[in-house]
Design a protein around this motif. Structure first.
Motif, PDB file in Angstrom:
ATOM      1  N   CYS A 188       0.832  -1.208   0.000  1.00  0.00           N
ATOM      2  CA  CYS A 188       0.000   0.000   0.000  1.00  0.00           C
ATOM      3  C   CYS A 188       0.864   1.255   0.000  1.00  0.00           C
ATOM      4  CB  CYS A 188      -0.903  -0.006   1.234  1.00  0.00           C
ATOM      5  SG  CYS A 188      -1.916   1.476   1.406  1.00  0.00           S
ATOM      6  N   SER A 225      -5.292   1.479   3.411  1.00  0.00           N
ATOM      7  CA  SER A 225      -5.597   0.058   3.545  1.00  0.00           C
ATOM      8  C   SER A 225      -5.872  -0.356   4.989  1.00  0.00           C
ATOM      9  CB  SER A 225      -4.430  -0.773   3.002  1.00  0.00           C
ATOM     10  OG  SER A 225      -4.668  -2.145   3.212  1.00  0.00           O
ATOM     11  N   CYS A 272      -1.866  -3.836   0.301  1.00  0.00           N
ATOM     12  CA  CYS A 272      -2.943  -3.128  -0.384  1.00  0.00           C
ATOM     13  C   CYS A 272      -4.248  -3.925  -0.308  1.00  0.00           C
ATOM     14  CB  CYS A 272      -2.556  -2.914  -1.851  1.00  0.00           C
ATOM     15  SG  CYS A 272      -3.824  -2.059  -2.807  1.00  0.00           S
TER      16      CYS A 272
END
Length: 77
Positions: A45, A50, A56
């Protein structure tokens, strides 16, 4: 000490998305904790939205532009 790889690790930067890294990987966070993923390709991420940071979860997709250069939280795309 790990052996030297035959070639450099390829890291992929995506537009408005995660950093894609060949796995498995260990990520050391700012507080010193280590997160581990054994996936073939790992999505790290970059937007910090997130819920499973540092990985992610596609939270970056929920951004919508209201005008050039600004972003607001909005519906899923």
């Amino acid at each position: 000490m790990p052996s030297k790889p035959d070639r450099p690790c390829r890291v992929v930067l995506t537009d408005d998305g995660p950093l894609l890294v060949p796995g498995p990987v260990e990520v050391t966070l700012a507080d010193g904790t280590v997160a581990v993923s054994t996936r073939f390709v790992v999505a790290v991420c970059m937007c910090r939205r997130s819920a499973i940071y540092p990985w992610c979860d596609t939270s970056h997709r929920r951004r919508t532009a209201s005008c050039p250069g600004t972003h607001e939280e909005g519906g899923a795309s």
